[in-house]
Scaffold this motif. Structure first.
Motif, mmCIF file in Angstrom:
data_model
loop_
_atom_site.group_PDB
_atom_site.id
_atom_site.type_symbol
_atom_site.label_atom_id
_atom_site.label_comp_id
_atom_site.label_asym_id
_atom_site.label_seq_id
_atom_site.Cartn_x
_atom_site.Cartn_y
_atom_site.Cartn_z
ATOM 1 N N ALA A 74 0.830 -1.206 0.000
ATOM 2 C CA ALA A 74 0.000 0.000 0.000
ATOM 3 C C ALA A 74 0.869 1.262 0.000
ATOM 4 C CB ALA A 74 -0.927 0.002 1.211
ATOM 5 N N GLU A 75 1.939 1.245 0.818
ATOM 6 C CA GLU A 75 2.863 2.389 0.855
ATOM 7 C C GLU A 75 3.545 2.586 -0.493
ATOM 8 O OE1 GLU A 75 5.506 1.597 4.055
ATOM 9 O OE2 GLU A 75 4.097 2.231 5.619
ATOM 10 N N ASN A 76 3.950 1.472 -1.099
ATOM 11 C CA ASN A 76 4.606 1.565 -2.404
ATOM 12 C C ASN A 76 3.661 2.132 -3.465
ATOM 13 O OD1 ASN A 76 7.043 0.615 -1.497
ATOM 14 N ND2 ASN A 76 6.652 -1.524 -2.078
ATOM 15 N N GLU A 77 2.400 1.710 -3.410
ATOM 16 C CA GLU A 77 1.420 2.223 -4.371
ATOM 17 C C GLU A 77 1.224 3.733 -4.203
ATOM 18 O OE1 GLU A 77 -2.080 -0.052 -3.743
ATOM 19 O OE2 GLU A 77 -1.353 -1.821 -4.863
ATOM 20 N N GLN A 78 1.162 4.186 -2.924
ATOM 21 C CA GLN A 78 1.002 5.615 -2.665
ATOM 22 C C GLN A 78 2.235 6.395 -3.123
ATOM 23 O OE1 GLN A 78 -1.615 7.281 -1.706
ATOM 24 N NE2 GLN A 78 -0.517 9.245 -1.710
ATOM 25 N N LEU A 79 3.415 5.835 -2.809
ATOM 26 C CA LEU A 79 4.654 6.498 -3.223
ATOM 27 C C LEU A 79 4.771 6.529 -4.751
ATOM 28 C CD1 LEU A 79 7.159 5.033 -0.601
ATOM 29 C CD2 LEU A 79 6.294 7.375 -0.714
ATOM 30 N N GLN A 80 4.371 5.463 -5.391
ATOM 31 C CA GLN A 80 4.425 5.419 -6.845
ATOM 32 C C GLN A 80 3.477 6.445 -7.455
ATOM 33 O OE1 GLN A 80 6.605 3.531 -8.701
ATOM 34 N NE2 GLN A 80 5.847 4.855 -10.345
ATOM 35 N N GLU A 97 2.646 9.270 -6.049
ATOM 36 C CA GLU A 97 3.277 10.574 -5.878
ATOM 37 C C GLU A 97 4.412 10.765 -6.890
ATOM 38 O OE1 GLU A 97 4.534 10.892 -1.833
ATOM 39 O OE2 GLU A 97 2.499 10.754 -1.017
ATOM 40 N N VAL A 98 5.160 9.712 -7.129
ATOM 41 C CA VAL A 98 6.235 9.780 -8.117
ATOM 42 C C VAL A 98 5.668 10.095 -9.497
ATOM 43 C CG1 VAL A 98 7.984 8.425 -9.359
ATOM 44 C CG2 VAL A 98 7.839 8.302 -6.872
ATOM 45 N N ASN A 99 4.572 9.433 -9.847
ATOM 46 C CA ASN A 99 3.934 9.681 -11.147
ATOM 47 C C ASN A 99 3.461 11.126 -11.265
ATOM 48 O OD1 ASN A 99 4.368 6.995 -11.809
ATOM 49 N ND2 ASN A 99 2.305 6.345 -11.222
ATOM 50 N N GLU A 100 2.878 11.651 -10.157
ATOM 51 C CA GLU A 100 2.424 13.034 -10.172
ATOM 52 C C GLU A 100 3.587 13.996 -10.340
ATOM 53 O OE1 GLU A 100 0.252 13.546 -6.574
ATOM 54 O OE2 GLU A 100 -1.520 12.456 -7.275
ATOM 55 N N LEU A 101 4.692 13.719 -9.625
ATOM 56 C CA LEU A 101 5.875 14.567 -9.742
ATOM 57 C C LEU A 101 6.466 14.495 -11.144
ATOM 58 C CD1 LEU A 101 7.604 13.841 -6.311
ATOM 59 C CD2 LEU A 101 6.457 15.956 -7.002
ATOM 60 N N ASP A 102 6.481 13.300 -11.705
ATOM 61 C CA ASP A 102 6.981 13.148 -13.078
ATOM 62 C C ASP A 102 6.121 13.934 -14.060
ATOM 63 O OD1 ASP A 102 9.076 11.566 -12.293
ATOM 64 O OD2 ASP A 102 8.036 9.668 -12.688
ATOM 65 N N ALA A 103 4.790 13.883 -13.829
ATOM 66 C CA ALA A 103 3.880 14.626 -14.711
ATOM 67 C C ALA A 103 4.101 16.135 -14.580
ATOM 68 C CB ALA A 103 2.429 14.262 -14.382
#
Length: 258
Positions: free
Chosen positions: A47-53, A55-61
């Protein structure tokens, strides 16, 4: 199997089997309990990895749109500056008198008979338009400072707070009303309206009353004109208030140059 001593009971072989089965049961229980805890921890980590991923996707966008976002922000900033450029930082009574003086010089034969002023009423503060005007009893720069202090404190219409405001600058909108009476003709009246509409700073006619006596060419006019200013900005040299100047001709014979 019979006990070698001829007594009833569990033999060594049966005891060994039971011990083996007990050991297997204990190992199985320990394994399943450990597996359950592992699965619980695994679920948390997933669940933590999914949330972090996410956030990473949002930052990449956002990073991918960084250049266009900066360009869009700069474009909006210029539009805001262009819009604010249509409003003076401050208006005082002498400012209004000066504008009517300009109008008299522009319109031939126009004579302003009376002028009345209601200055610097707050109609916009803390990012919201107020339901009713807030009268100001001063025309000094302190009026802007006092209103700005209220805006910084987060007070809005009817004392409500504006904690949700994301505006970087709390602008304060002022409206100054003047009632002016004058006599003029129809063509000159059109020139007056055009002067107000085309003036570099925001002005508008809120009310106008026109009458004419029978057989009289001049039109008797009473007009309410609103002028607007925006405070709360940094008072730079470009927008700082400057007192108007009048060129009053004089002579030794007659100080009124009549």
């Amino acid at each position: 199997m019979a006990n070698p001593n001829g007594k009833k009971g569990i033999g060594d072989r049966e005891m060994s089997v039971l011990l083996i089965l007990a050991a297997i049961a204990i190992l199985a229980l320990a394994w399943f309990m450990g597996l359950q805890k592992f699965n619980e921890k695994r679920a948390v980590v997933v669940a933590e990895n999914e949330q972090l991923q996410k956030e990473v996707n949002e930052l990449d966008a956002k990073r991918a749109k960084e250049a266009s976002t900066k360009e869009d922000t700069e474009e909006k900033r210029h539009k805001v500056e262009e819009l604010l450029g249509q409003y003076p930082y401050e208006i005082r009574t002498q400012t209004v008198i000066d504008r009517y003086d300009q109008l008299e010089k522009k319109v031939k034969g126009l004579t302003v008979e009376t002028e009345a002023f209601t200055m610097n009423q707050i109609f916009f503060m803390g990012g919201v338009a107020l339901e009713s005007l807030v009268a100001q009893n001063t025309e000094t720069p302190d009026a802007n400072a006092d209103a700005n202090a209220n805006a910084d404190a987060g007070t809005g219409a009817e004392g409500e707070t504006n904690e949700g405001s994301t505006s970087a600058v709390d602008y304060i909108g002022y409206r100054s009303d003047s009632v002016v009476t004058f006599n003029t003709n129809y063509d000159s009246l059109k020139t007056i309206i055009n002067f107000i509409n085309q003036y570099p700073y925001r002005m508008n006619v809120r009310e106008i009353d026109i009458s004419s006596e029978t057989g009289s060419k001049p039109l008797k006019c009473s007009m309410t004109v609103s002028m607007y200013s925006v405070g709360g900005r940094e008072e730079t040299e470009d927008i700082a208030y400057r007192n108007p100047t009048w060129d009053v001709p004089t002579s030794k014979k007659d100080i009124f140059n009549k």
